[in-house]
Design an enzyme around this catalytic site. Structure first.
Site: not given
Lengths: 189, 315
Positions: B12, B133, B135, B190, B201, B205, B297
């Protein structure tokens, strides 16, 4: 496999006749039951093939426990595919046809308590349930025989049956609490 | 276009930061506790400074974002599973107000694809979700350009954390736990890496891809998912003896979704290293297309969001 494929697709010497008929060798694998050989030969004559010789190797059992049979025959080249297809339709396992070996080799990696979980039983289940032949096995057990081990298994599988074979191996893996690392099929991975 | 951004995480914030460069204006940005809203365009720098300083992006009410005069809502709140809330409701509210929606949030597209499309059908606005999907990699637009009907399968590596771990394990002969700790130190993984290493994850996708190929019908529960936690270094060593390596590969077709550790040729296209992602799009008439790049990213994913904004029809 032996050198039976040498009489394959390429015209060798006098194999090609005036009528455009060529000599071929097919290698089959038969279940040891009465009438199987006759059943296996029928699709050849039905599709216009002329039998030249049959080597029924009774003393020589394939890893799947079947009897290898080598058939020399001649037919017009455009009939040969029909014969192979006819054999398959009749449920005959064609290992090799002409120069082409109708089989695929794949490798899978199994991970888990392989030794403690009876590796040889795992392998025989793979041979039985996945209709595969174990060609080669490489095992590493860095944590010792009671720990997590990895094995890479090279398998021979009938052509076109890889997906089914992998499904069986996956089922065996989940039943024996093993992680199955499959090859990626499809595309040009 | 005038953008309203929900979510002030890496994505964002990067969308807000880069929007001007792409010729768009940010009229609102909200996190869960506050909002910066200005119909003439917010002061992006100030809002982001506040956020980085530990405050909310603004003092406004996040609810007021929906009352703002915007053209496209950028949904960049964290992915949630199951009912995919609140992302789903955010998208719904914007569509019902005849606005466009660009999602960076995977939840609604993976878990409630048909609901989303049904609402879109009633709206003058449209939805796009390239950022969900791979990046920065243009996966969905490539499929859109080839038309989904001509695509038979999509395969590939779409989780950088799992790929980083497998790459390091293979290169250094180390075990999973060891490399995971290293990846956490480097900020690649993480503190709780479950979502990445258990395959969830990547599965989300590939569920989205299957939904695009089949025009809906899939949710995470329909995917067959295996993670990489049980792959020891010794398995990678054995694979290498054979000129192969192990990657966490996903496959999406019209028939289903599978994600799991798979053997791939060591020097093959799918054996990308580190956090790099790759997809192989198998087409009916044109063979396979490969698209590789940075799959995660903030700025990378924001470029996918902004490309989507650029593809939206004028309002």
């Amino acid at each position: 496999m032996d050198n039976a494929a040498d009489a394959g697709d390429e015209p060798d010497g006098d194999a090609e006749t005036d009528g455009g008929v060529r000599a071929y060798t097919v290698r089959l694998e038969l279940v040891d039951e009465p009438g199987e050989l006759l059943r296996a030969l029928k699709p050849i004559s039905d599709n216009g093939g002329n039998l030249l010789s049959i080597h029924h190797e009774r003393g020589n059992i394939t890893p799947r426990g079947h009897i290898p049979v080598e058939v020399d025959m001649e037919c017009p080249p455009d009939r040969f595919d029909d014969i192979v297809e006819g054999l398959r339709d009749a449920g005959v396992n064609v290992i090799q046809a002409g120069a082409e070996r109708y089989g695929e080799e794949i490798s899978v990696v199994l991970v888990g308590h392989l030794v403690a979980n009876d590796l040889s039983e795992t392998l025989s289940r793979i041979e039985d349930e996945a209709s595969a032949v174990v060609l080669d096995l490489s095992l590493t057990a860095p944590e010792g025989t009671e720990g997590v081990a990895s094995a890479r298994i090279r398998l021979a599988i009938d052509s076109g049956r890889t997906t089914e074979a992998l499904e069986s191996i996956r089922a065996i893996g989940s039943a024996k609490d093993l992680t199955v690392v499959e090859p990626l099929l499809g595309g040009d991975a | 276009m005038r953008l309203a951004i929900l979510g002030a995480g890496d994505v964002g914030r990067s969308v807000a930061d880069l929007a001007g460069e792409y010729g768009h204006e940010v009229v609102a940005i909200a996190d869960s506790t506050g909002a910066a809203i200005d119909p003439d365009g917010i002061d992006v720098e100030r809002a982001l400074e506040r956020k980085v300083g530990g405050d909310a992006v603004g003092t406004g009410d996040p609810e007021a974002v929906f009352e703002t005069d915007y053209d496209a809502l950028v949904e960049a709140t964290p992915t949630t599973l199951g009912d995919a809330e609140p992302g789903f409701t955010h998208a719904k509210r914007a569509l019902e107000a005849d606005r466009h929606v660009v999602l960076a949030n995977k939840g609604p597209v993976a878990e409630r694809y048909e609901d989303l499309r049904a609402i879109e059908a009633e709206s003058a606005g449209s939805i796009r979700f390239e950022a969900t999907v791979g990046g920065a990699i243009p996966v969905l637009s490539t499929i859109e350009d080839s038309t989904p009907q001509a695509v038979t399968a999509v395969r590939g590596v779409l989780n950088g954390t799992a790929n980083f771990i497998l790459t390091r394990m293979a290169a250094e002969g180390l075990d999973y736990e060891h490399v995971l700790a290293e990846a956490q130190d480097l900020g690649v993984a993480e503190a709780d890496p479950t979502f990445d290493v258990d395959g969830t994850d990547a599965a989300l996708k590939f569920v989205i891809l299957a939904n695009v190929l089949a025009d809906g019908g899939f949710a995470l529960d329909d995917a067959d998912v295996t993670g990489i936690q049980d792959v020891p270094g010794s398995a990678l060593d054995l694979a290498a003896e054979d000129g192969r390596t192990i990657r966490l590969i996903g496959e999406a077709t019209r028939d289903g979704v599978r994600v799991g550790p798979r053997l791939v040729p060591e020097n093959g296209a799918l054996a990308v290293t580190g956090t790099r992602n790759i997809v192989q799009i198998e087409t009916k008439h044109a063979g396979s297309l490969h698209n590789s790049g940075r799959g995660a990213g903030g700025p990378e994913t924001a470029t996918a969001v902004l490309s989507d904004v650029g593809r939206l029809p004028e309002r």
